[in-house]
Design a protein around this motif. Structure first.
Motif, PDB file in Angstrom:
ATOM      1  N   ASP A  60       0.849  -1.191   0.000  1.00  0.00           N
ATOM      2  CA  ASP A  60       0.000   0.000   0.000  1.00  0.00           C
ATOM      3  C   ASP A  60       0.878   1.233   0.000  1.00  0.00           C
ATOM      4  N   ALA A  78       1.411   5.651   0.089  1.00  0.00           N
ATOM      5  CA  ALA A  78       0.891   6.901   0.650  1.00  0.00           C
ATOM      6  C   ALA A  78       1.611   8.050  -0.034  1.00  0.00           C
ATOM      7  N   VAL A 100      -2.863  14.031   2.388  1.00  0.00           N
ATOM      8  CA  VAL A 100      -2.271  12.701   2.303  1.00  0.00           C
ATOM      9  C   VAL A 100      -3.231  11.806   1.519  1.00  0.00           C
ATOM     10  N   SER A 101      -2.715  11.169   0.471  1.00  0.00           N
ATOM     11  CA  SER A 101      -3.534  10.263  -0.334  1.00  0.00           C
ATOM     12  C   SER A 101      -3.152   8.838   0.018  1.00  0.00           C
ATOM     13  N   ILE A 102      -4.163   8.016   0.218  1.00  0.00           N
ATOM     14  CA  ILE A 102      -3.899   6.640   0.660  1.00  0.00           C
ATOM     15  C   ILE A 102      -4.680   5.651  -0.196  1.00  0.00           C
ATOM     16  N   PHE A 137      -5.920   8.755   9.770  1.00  0.00           N
ATOM     17  CA  PHE A 137      -4.691   8.980   9.018  1.00  0.00           C
ATOM     18  C   PHE A 137      -4.225  10.437   9.131  1.00  0.00           C
ATOM     19  N   VAL A 178      -7.377  13.898   4.212  1.00  0.00           N
ATOM     20  CA  VAL A 178      -7.083  12.536   3.767  1.00  0.00           C
ATOM     21  C   VAL A 178      -7.884  12.277   2.496  1.00  0.00           C
ATOM     22  N   HIS A 219      -8.921   9.642  -0.543  1.00  0.00           N
ATOM     23  CA  HIS A 219      -8.997   8.197  -0.766  1.00  0.00           C
ATOM     24  C   HIS A 219     -10.197   7.923  -1.653  1.00  0.00           C
ATOM     25  N   SER A 278      -5.081   8.585  -5.950  1.00  0.00           N
ATOM     26  CA  SER A 278      -4.449   7.943  -4.803  1.00  0.00           C
ATOM     27  C   SER A 278      -3.440   6.921  -5.308  1.00  0.00           C
ATOM     28  N   SER A 326      -1.159   0.589   5.629  1.00  0.00           N
ATOM     29  CA  SER A 326      -1.256   1.958   5.111  1.00  0.00           C
ATOM     30  C   SER A 326      -0.791   2.971   6.148  1.00  0.00           C
ATOM     31  N   VAL A 337       1.973   5.835   5.708  1.00  0.00           N
ATOM     32  CA  VAL A 337       1.726   7.260   5.989  1.00  0.00           C
ATOM     33  C   VAL A 337       2.790   7.809   6.944  1.00  0.00           C
TER      34      VAL A 337
END
Lengths: 159, 588
Positions: free
Chosen positions: B488, B490, B502-504, B517, B534, B536, B542, B557, B561
């Motif tokens: 995964d 980030a 932050v993209s997860i 997150f 965040v 997603h 993402s 994840s 992060v």
């Protein structure tokens, strides 16, 4: 058939098929998508709205049955940017996760508090017995209703 | 300003990310302003509905769609024949099997997808279903896993070349059979149990569905679909539809619960995609509750035969022979190199002399599935088995069930410990953990209460269970789905204003990732979680990753992060030091 329903204080008129469900009428005509369709069989309670102040399951109520009645949905709870105490209570006590059951839970417990401002935990559990939360937050939902009962006259806050 | 360095270390009193937070995502949900699949309306959108099999097993002799097509408002009726011309009649499952998108030759479970109607509204689409005339020749069905391998059992998967019985895979084994037999030969006490863990269903409150929007001019396929692993789904759709991954975009919106049920790819999704290609319009298909329960990913359904033995008052051996009921198509969700998921933690938290585990999977005339419902992969089945056996053994030996566990636990100094099924546990202090749990539960008081009640003729039971769960499916050397590994990503961007995005790749279905997150980034960067957005649920926005299930989001994840936050912080410190003409280590 032409039907006119008062939804959240506004008269909404439309020509509908006699078989159209209230949940679809609410979601399609005024476009209020807070009322959810979960089981289609009155089992889950995601579609609960208030009809003349009483909780009904809009997935098994025909739109034409609501002619001349007053419907309240979750979108009516917040007034002038101020949350209803029951909305605030759900936020304060972490009484929701995925949020899908939340509108039905909010309307069911709003009706409970209107009728019984100081319910016991048991009375709350009976009131929400027709509503399912699959994320299993019942304990916190009961706490949320108690929070709202304690803050009925309290200040509405921003979330 | 608080920074990472001057924050005290995290404790119960000071959780990470500036302390306890109320959830960010609540604001929309308590107002009825979530954005679930059914809330999305696209211009020109048409609606799909699925005709399902009334039989568990039957040959399809003919399908006549003419009456349905004549219904005003019906745009198309898609059957297996139409899908064959698109190469979409069968789809791969995540367990290397194939599954019929629409049944062509036979139906293999009650509720199986037979035809897909596209109409101008959802009511008309459903009106058309009974107008499709299907001629079936019913066949004998097998719905009991223990009878699936009987010589006279009907062959379910006659579509598979070389398949002559209902075995869904070779027998999977772990442990050492001879060593286990020796342990049982030397044992003082042996107990045997048949344990049936029945099928259940995750039943998220929002059912499964999709809006597929294929643009024939650009070749772009936009998908709206609440699923737990959007990037992995996109890869599978790319393979099935022959499109490049970057021509497919999946947006999940808010998801009304998943619990494992929204991990698999279902025939309805492929139908919606095919329907959009055929109809040249966005197609919305949402199943109803009955369809969700009868056709989508179930959990459990293990029939287990178990034996456990002891010597000198301690558990020494375990033998398990289990049958996994996979339904008509093997689409069980499990990423470990051991094909029964984490079933190899079946020797539990105990220092055994030997164990031997066999699991075989069978086809039955039931819906496919086998998902990780509120647990990691097959952990619940394994834990239920071993803990049930320990309690049965304690009863047989006449010792307290906690005492037997205490005597048999892996000791702290034995870690890292390789279990008798070949799985390494990194650390643990089980006896101490058990003692803390007993204190919290007031075990001695419960025993006293039980004794008093029994004196009065009342019955009272005390349940005991101790388990080691494997969560955070991650490292490639142990885990994989379809060759994608279990990574995964980030992606963290800090803007000049000090706000961050932050993209997860993890995919919330209600877990609250937008809050959690943000707290991790806040902890690492020293900026308030309110300043961290965040992102997603959108494969275009993402990084690639395998999604959320089996309790893996925060371990996998979350770690990504934290790592990316540290990299950004270190880079920022270096740049700031250069600008300030000082050393990086002098900057807080």
């Amino acid at each position: 058939m032409q039907v006119t329903i008062n939804i959240n204080g506004e008269q909404v008129s439309r020509d509908v098929e006699p078989r159209q469900l209230l949940v679809h009428f609410i979601r399609d005509t005024p476009g209020l998508t807070g009322t959810h369709w979960g089981c289609d069989t009155s089992n889950c309670g995601a579609c609960v709205v208030l009809m003349d102040g009483r909780p009904v399951k809009s997935c098994t109520t025909l739109a034409v049955m609501c002619e001349g009645h007053e419907i309240r949905t979750v979108e009516s709870l917040e007034v002038d940017g101020r949350l209803d105490p029951i909305q605030q209570g759900f936020h304060e006590t972490h009484a929701l996760q995925c949020g899908f059951c939340t509108p039905g839970m909010l309307m069911t417990t709003r009706a409970l508090l209107d009728e019984n401002p100081n319910p016991t935990d048991e009375e709350i559990r009976v009131a929400i017995s027709g509503s399912i939360c699959r994320c299993t937050g019942y304990k916190n939902i009961v706490a949320a209703v108690q929070w709202a009962a304690e803050h009925q006259a309290g200040t509405r806050q921003e979330v | 300003m608080a920074t990472v360095e001057n924050l005290p270390s995290t404790t119960q009193e000071r959780p990470i990310g500036f302390g306890r937070l109320k959830r960010k995502e609540d604001a929309r949900f308590i107002r009825g302003k979530g954005n679930y699949l059914d809330d999305i309306r696209l211009p020109g959108m048409v609606h799909g509905a699925i005709l399902r099999s009334p039989f568990a097993h039957a040959r399809i002799l003919s399908i006549d769609t003419s009456r349905a097509l004549a219904l005003p408002g019906v745009a198309a009726v898609v059957t297996a024949k139409d899908l064959e011309t698109l190469g979409l009649a069968w789809m791969p499952t995540i367990s290397y099997d194939t599954q019929a998108v629409l049944a062509g030759d036979k139906v293999r479970f009650q509720g199986q997808e037979v035809a897909f109607v596209i109409a101008t509204d959802e009511y008309i689409a459903r009106d058309a279903l009974p107008l499709i005339d299907v001629e079936y020749e019913p066949l004998p069905a097998v719905v009991n896993a223990r009878k699936a391998l009987d010589p006279d059992a009907p062959l379910i998967r006659d579509d598979k070349t070389g398949q002559t019985d209902n075995l869904a895979s070779a027998t999977w084994e772990a442990g050492d059979e001879e060593a286990a037999d020796r342990a049982f030969a030397e044992a003082d006490t042996v107990v045997t149990r048949d344990i049936i863990y029945p099928r259940c269903h995750p039943a998220p409150l929002e059912t499964c569905g999709m809006i597929a929007d294929f643009n024939p001019q650009t070749g772009q396929l936009n998908i709206y679909n609440g699923n737990q692993a959007p990037h992995a789904h996109r890869t599978v759709y790319a393979q099935v539809a022959g499109l490049a991954e970057h021509m497919i975009r999946i947006q999940t919106g808010d998801i009304g619960g998943g619990f494992g049920n929204k991990v698999p790819i279902y025939p309805g999704y492929v139908c919606a995609i095919a329907g959009s290609i055929v109809a040249g319009a966005p197609v919305k298909w949402i199943e109803d509750r009955s369809e969700n329960l009868m056709s989508t990913g179930f959990a459990r359904d293990y029939v287990m035969h178990a034996e456990m033995c002891s010597k000198d008052g301690k558990i020494t051996g375990l033998r398990v022979d289990a049958i996994a009921d996979h339904g008509a198509f093997d689409s069980t969700a499990q990423p470990t190199k051991f094909p029964a998921g984490f079933f190899h933690i079946v020797c539990g938290s105990y220092d055994l002399q030997a164990s031997h585990v066999k699991v075989k999977a069978v086809y039955t005339n039931k819906a496919p599935g086998g998902v990780a419902y509120r647990c990691s992969f097959r952990i619940t089945e394994a834990v239920y088995l071993v803990e049930r056996m320990v309690s049965a053994l304690a009863l047989e030996m006449g010792v307290d069930p906690i005492e037997l566990r205490m005597r048999s636990f892996i000791a702290p100094e034995q870690f890292p410990y390789e279990t008798t099924t070949g799985w390494t546990y990194d650390s643990g202090n089980y006896a101490e953990t058990m003692r803390v749990a007993m204190d919290i539960a007031g075990y001695d008081d419960l025993l006293r209460e039980q004794a008093e009640k029994r004196e009065r003729g009342e019955l009272m039971g005390i349940g005991v269970s101790f388990f080691t769960e494997g969560v955070g499916a991650g490292p490639r050397k142990h885990m994989d789905i379809l060759g994608l590994a279990m990574n995964d990503g980030a992606d963290l961007r800090v803007h000049p204003s000090g706000k961050a995005v932050v993209s997860i790749s993890a995919q919330t279905q209600g877990q609250g990732h937008e809050t959690t997150f943000a707290q991790i980034v806040a902890e690492e960067l020293g900026i308030p979680p309110e300043d961290v957005q965040v992102r997603h649920g959108d494969t275009d926005r993402s990084p690639y990753g395998l999604g959320t299930y089996g309790s893996r989001s925060t371990p996998v994840s979350g770690a990504a992060v934290a790592v990316v936050s540290r990299k950004v912080r270190d880079r920022a410190r270096l740049i700031a030091a250069t600008m300030l003409e000082t050393r990086p280590e002098d900057l807080a």
